[in-house]
Design a protein around this motif. Structure first.
Motif, PDB file in Angstrom:
ATOM      1  N   LEU A   1       0.842  -1.187   0.000  1.00 60.55           N
ATOM      2  CA  LEU A   1       0.000   0.000   0.000  1.00 60.55           C
ATOM      3  C   LEU A   1       0.884   1.245   0.000  1.00 60.55           C
ATOM      4  O   LEU A   1       1.753   1.388   0.873  1.00 60.55           O
ATOM      5  N   ALA A   2       0.669   2.131  -0.958  1.00 58.52           N
ATOM      6  CA  ALA A   2       1.536   3.300  -1.109  1.00 58.52           C
ATOM      7  C   ALA A   2       1.273   4.334  -0.027  1.00 58.52           C
ATOM      8  O   ALA A   2       0.128   4.612   0.339  1.00 58.52           O
ATOM      9  N   ARG A   3       2.352   4.907   0.468  1.00 61.86           N
ATOM     10  CA  ARG A   3       2.259   6.041   1.393  1.00 61.86           C
ATOM     11  C   ARG A   3       2.280   7.312   0.541  1.00 61.86           C
ATOM     12  O   ARG A   3       3.321   7.636  -0.065  1.00 61.86           O
ATOM     13  N   PRO A   4       1.177   8.039   0.451  1.00 62.08           N
ATOM     14  CA  PRO A   4       1.098   9.151  -0.514  1.00 62.08           C
ATOM     15  C   PRO A   4       2.206  10.183  -0.387  1.00 62.08           C
ATOM     16  O   PRO A   4       2.718  10.667  -1.406  1.00 62.08           O
ATOM     17  N   ALA A   5       2.613  10.505   0.837  1.00 63.56           N
ATOM     18  CA  ALA A   5       3.630  11.546   1.009  1.00 63.56           C
ATOM     19  C   ALA A   5       4.993  11.119   0.477  1.00 63.56           C
ATOM     20  O   ALA A   5       5.858  11.965   0.227  1.00 63.56           O
ATOM     21  N   ALA A   6       5.198   9.810   0.287  1.00 65.20           N
ATOM     22  CA  ALA A   6       6.487   9.307  -0.166  1.00 65.20           C
ATOM     23  C   ALA A   6       6.619   9.315  -1.683  1.00 65.20           C
ATOM     24  O   ALA A   6       7.701   9.051  -2.203  1.00 65.20           O
ATOM     25  N   TRP A   7       5.532   9.603  -2.377  1.00 63.24           N
ATOM     26  CA  TRP A   7       5.522   9.559  -3.842  1.00 63.24           C
ATOM     27  C   TRP A   7       5.245  10.966  -4.375  1.00 63.24           C
ATOM     28  O   TRP A   7       4.164  11.510  -4.141  1.00 63.24           O
ATOM     29  N   PRO A   8       6.169  11.560  -5.109  1.00 67.85           N
ATOM     30  CA  PRO A   8       5.935  12.919  -5.607  1.00 67.85           C
ATOM     31  C   PRO A   8       4.630  13.065  -6.378  1.00 67.85           C
ATOM     32  O   PRO A   8       3.928  14.063  -6.233  1.00 67.85           O
ATOM     33  N   GLU A   9       4.279  12.071  -7.204  1.00 67.25           N
ATOM     34  CA  GLU A   9       3.058  12.207  -7.998  1.00 67.25           C
ATOM     35  C   GLU A   9       1.807  12.083  -7.127  1.00 67.25           C
ATOM     36  O   GLU A   9       0.810  12.778  -7.358  1.00 67.25           O
ATOM     37  N   LEU A  10       1.849  11.218  -6.100  1.00 66.67           N
ATOM     38  CA  LEU A  10       0.687  11.098  -5.217  1.00 66.67           C
ATOM     39  C   LEU A  10       0.558  12.342  -4.339  1.00 66.67           C
ATOM     40  O   LEU A  10      -0.557  12.816  -4.096  1.00 66.67           O
ATOM     41  N   ALA A  11       1.678  12.862  -3.873  1.00 68.00           N
ATOM     42  CA  ALA A  11       1.634  14.106  -3.107  1.00 68.00           C
ATOM     43  C   ALA A  11       1.078  15.241  -3.967  1.00 68.00           C
ATOM     44  O   ALA A  11       0.319  16.096  -3.491  1.00 68.00           O
ATOM     45  N   HIS A  12       1.416  15.225  -5.245  1.00 74.55           N
ATOM     46  CA  HIS A  12       0.896  16.244  -6.165  1.00 74.55           C
ATOM     47  C   HIS A  12      -0.607  16.082  -6.338  1.00 74.55           C
ATOM     48  O   HIS A  12      -1.353  17.076  -6.356  1.00 74.55           O
ATOM     49  N   LEU A  13      -1.067  14.835  -6.447  1.00 77.83           N
ATOM     50  CA  LEU A  13      -2.509  14.586  -6.549  1.00 77.83           C
ATOM     51  C   LEU A  13      -3.238  15.104  -5.316  1.00 77.83           C
ATOM     52  O   LEU A  13      -4.317  15.706  -5.423  1.00 77.83           O
ATOM     53  N   ALA A  14      -2.650  14.867  -4.151  1.00 77.57           N
ATOM     54  CA  ALA A  14      -3.269  15.369  -2.918  1.00 77.57           C
ATOM     55  C   ALA A  14      -3.365  16.892  -2.955  1.00 77.57           C
ATOM     56  O   ALA A  14      -4.361  17.484  -2.520  1.00 77.57           O
ATOM     57  N   GLY A  15      -2.333  17.527  -3.497  1.00 72.56           N
ATOM     58  CA  GLY A  15      -2.355  18.971  -3.619  1.00 72.56           C
ATOM     59  C   GLY A  15      -3.416  19.478  -4.576  1.00 72.56           C
ATOM     60  O   GLY A  15      -3.876  20.618  -4.454  1.00 72.56           O
ATOM     61  N   LEU A  16      -3.824  18.627  -5.508  1.00 73.63           N
ATOM     62  CA  LEU A  16      -4.894  18.969  -6.443  1.00 73.63           C
ATOM     63  C   LEU A  16      -6.276  18.653  -5.870  1.00 73.63           C
ATOM     64  O   LEU A  16      -7.283  18.912  -6.528  1.00 73.63           O
ATOM     65  N   GLY A  17      -6.299  18.088  -4.667  1.00 73.72           N
ATOM     66  CA  GLY A  17      -7.567  17.826  -3.998  1.00 73.72           C
ATOM     67  C   GLY A  17      -8.014  16.382  -3.997  1.00 73.72           C
ATOM     68  O   GLY A  17      -9.088  16.072  -3.462  1.00 73.72           O
ATOM     69  N   VAL A  18      -7.232  15.471  -4.591  1.00 74.09           N
ATOM     70  CA  VAL A  18      -7.610  14.058  -4.588  1.00 74.09           C
ATOM     71  C   VAL A  18      -7.495  13.525  -3.160  1.00 74.09           C
ATOM     72  O   VAL A  18      -6.503  13.757  -2.466  1.00 74.09           O
ATOM     73  N   ARG A  19      -8.527  12.804  -2.726  1.00 75.68           N
ATOM     74  CA  ARG A  19      -8.589  12.316  -1.340  1.00 75.68           C
ATOM     75  C   ARG A  19      -7.888  10.962  -1.250  1.00 75.68           C
ATOM     76  O   ARG A  19      -8.499   9.906  -1.394  1.00 75.68           O
ATOM     77  N   LEU A  20      -6.563  11.013  -1.013  1.00 77.36           N
ATOM     78  CA  LEU A  20      -5.756   9.805  -0.969  1.00 77.36           C
ATOM     79  C   LEU A  20      -5.735   9.210   0.428  1.00 77.36           C
ATOM     80  O   LEU A  20      -5.650   9.933   1.423  1.00 77.36           O
ATOM     81  N   LEU A  21      -5.800   7.903   0.497  1.00 79.44           N
ATOM     82  CA  LEU A  21      -5.777   7.187   1.766  1.00 79.44           C
ATOM     83  C   LEU A  21      -4.345   6.834   2.155  1.00 79.44           C
ATOM     84  O   LEU A  21      -3.571   6.352   1.328  1.00 79.44           O
ATOM     85  N   ASP A  22      -4.015   7.070   3.411  1.00 79.05           N
ATOM     86  CA  ASP A  22      -2.722   6.663   3.946  1.00 79.05           C
ATOM     87  C   ASP A  22      -2.913   5.332   4.675  1.00 79.05           C
ATOM     88  O   ASP A  22      -3.852   5.183   5.460  1.00 79.05           O
ATOM     89  N   PRO A  23      -2.032   4.343   4.417  1.00 77.09           N
ATOM     90  CA  PRO A  23      -2.236   3.025   5.042  1.00 77.09           C
ATOM     91  C   PRO A  23      -1.949   2.982   6.530  1.00 77.09           C
ATOM     92  O   PRO A  23      -2.250   1.987   7.188  1.00 77.09           O
ATOM     93  N   GLY A  24      -1.344   4.054   7.086  1.00 73.33           N
ATOM     94  CA  GLY A  24      -1.111   4.080   8.522  1.00 73.33           C
ATOM     95  C   GLY A  24       0.288   3.660   8.921  1.00 73.33           C
ATOM     96  O   GLY A  24       1.147   3.388   8.079  1.00 73.33           O
ATOM     97  N   PRO A  25       0.548   3.586  10.235  1.00 68.10           N
ATOM     98  CA  PRO A  25       1.902   3.306  10.725  1.00 68.10           C
ATOM     99  C   PRO A  25       2.340   1.883  10.421  1.00 68.10           C
ATOM    100  O   PRO A  25       1.521   0.980  10.231  1.00 68.10           O
ATOM    101  N   GLY A  26       3.655   1.724  10.395  1.00 62.73           N
ATOM    102  CA  GLY A  26       4.234   0.412  10.143  1.00 62.73           C
ATOM    103  C   GLY A  26       5.527   0.558   9.370  1.00 62.73           C
ATOM    104  O   GLY A  26       5.931   1.664   9.005  1.00 62.73           O
ATOM    105  N   PRO A  27       6.226  -0.546   9.126  1.00 61.98           N
ATOM    106  CA  PRO A  27       7.512  -0.480   8.426  1.00 61.98           C
ATOM    107  C   PRO A  27       7.335  -0.129   6.956  1.00 61.98           C
ATOM    108  O   PRO A  27       6.268  -0.333   6.379  1.00 61.98           O
ATOM    109  N   GLY A  28       8.404   0.386   6.374  1.00 64.21           N
ATOM    110  CA  GLY A  28       8.389   0.704   4.954  1.00 64.21           C
ATOM    111  C   GLY A  28       8.264   2.186   4.706  1.00 64.21           C
ATOM    112  O   GLY A  28       7.308   2.811   5.176  1.00 64.21           O
ATOM    113  N   ALA A  29       9.219   2.744   3.946  1.00 65.67           N
ATOM    114  CA  ALA A  29       9.202   4.176   3.677  1.00 65.67           C
ATOM    115  C   ALA A  29       8.196   4.543   2.600  1.00 65.67           C
ATOM    116  O   ALA A  29       7.487   5.544   2.716  1.00 65.67           O
ATOM    117  N   ASN A  30       8.122   3.742   1.539  1.00 66.24           N
ATOM    118  CA  ASN A  30       7.233   4.042   0.410  1.00 66.24           C
ATOM    119  C   ASN A  30       5.953   3.223   0.423  1.00 66.24           C
ATOM    120  O   ASN A  30       4.923   3.677  -0.074  1.00 66.24           O
TER     121      ASN A  30
END
Length: 285
Positions: free
Chosen positions: A186-215
């Motif tokens: 499951l992608a962490r939106p803040a770790a992906w430039p394109e997903l972070a950009h989508l969030a900035g455009l207003g797309v409601r992206l889900l964060d999978p929550g805490p746990g191991p893995g940077a991306n």
């Protein structure tokens, strides 16, 4: 730009590259090569990564196959003789850590005596900055200069996406990469430039929550379903598996986590996503 002019470029590792002429023959990692082709520089050949096989992955290829650009195989298992035969004057790779090329061992380029440029696709840069860096490299190689902020196709696609995402009932979006029936990343939106950009455009992206893995957070499909997405962006690359075990009514849209860093490629992706958001079942839960 004349091929007789001296050439210089500083890559995203801070490596200063130079030659007594503009490099006319460029070999590149698939993602970089597809971006350069979009920007007006046709590679003489491309190579893959450790995820790739002996054939060019259509999801990553962009317009490379249609342009007849040969594929030399996965970078880490690349036949150096095959790379030498295409006589590159420059090799272009990407970097995620700002230190090392991602797909090709730099020692290969050193043995061939060919400069290697590595451009960042990591989250230390915004998506527009990444696009501008690839455009700057392409311009140094003779292409027309472009900037992401003024590209008409990209700005129109962003506006369309922003308008659709602004709807109060827009679905929650989860980006993921399938790893079989028992596992999903499951992608962490803040770790992906394109997903972070989508969030900035207003797309409601889900964060999978805490746990191991940077991306990515690796879990099971029940955990993905428990996030209650209305739309899933699923990794369409050949090494990923199709989505499993998602609730009925969840819309699916393909996503290439290695979209070529060009305005044209992201304009296409944003238009597809805008259409998918408009058609997705509203998540009212």
């Amino acid at each position: 730009m004349s091929g007789s002019q001296a050439w210089g470029f500083t890559d995203d590792r801070g490596t200063e590259l130079g030659a007594d002429r503009v490099p006319p023959r460029v070999a590149a990692y698939v993602r970089a090569g597809a971006a350069l082709l979009d920007l007006g520089v046709t590679p003489v050949a491309v190579y893959g990564s450790g995820h790739d096989g002996d054939a060019l992955d259509p999801a990553k290829a962009g317009a490379l196959a249609a342009a007849g650009v040969p594929y030399l195989g996965p970078g880490r298992a690349l036949d150096e003789g095959a790379l030498r035969e295409v006589r590159p004057d420059l090799i272009v790779d990407v970097t995620y850590d700002g230190k090392s090329p991602y797909a090709l061992d730099e020692a290969v380029a050193e043995r061939l005596g060919v400069p290697l440029a590595a451009l960042s696709v990591g989250n230390e840069l915004t998506l527009p900055a990444i696009l501008d860096r690839f455009a700057a490299l392409a311009a140094s190689l003779g292409a027309e200069p472009v900037r992401a902020a003024s590209d008409p196709e990209l700005t129109a696609a962003e506006a369309a996406l922003r308008d659709v995402a602004a709807a109060r009932s827009g679905p929650a979006v989860l980006a993921l990469s399938g790893a079989g029936p028992e596992q999903v990343h499951l992608a962490r939106p803040a770790a992906w430039p394109e997903l972070a950009h989508l969030a900035g455009l207003g797309v409601r992206l889900l964060d999978p929550g805490p746990g191991p893995g940077a991306n990515w957070l690796t879990g099971d499909w029940a955990g993905a379903a428990g996030l209650r997405p209305g739309l899933v962006l699923f990794d369409e690359r050949e090494h990923a598996t199709p989505p499993y075990e998602l609730p009925s009514g969840v819309s699916l849209t393909p996503w290439n986590p290695e979209t070529p860093p060009s305005p044209a490629a992201y304009a296409r992706f944003f238009r597809v996503l805008a259409e998918a958001l408009a058609e997705a079942r509203v998540d009212r839960g």
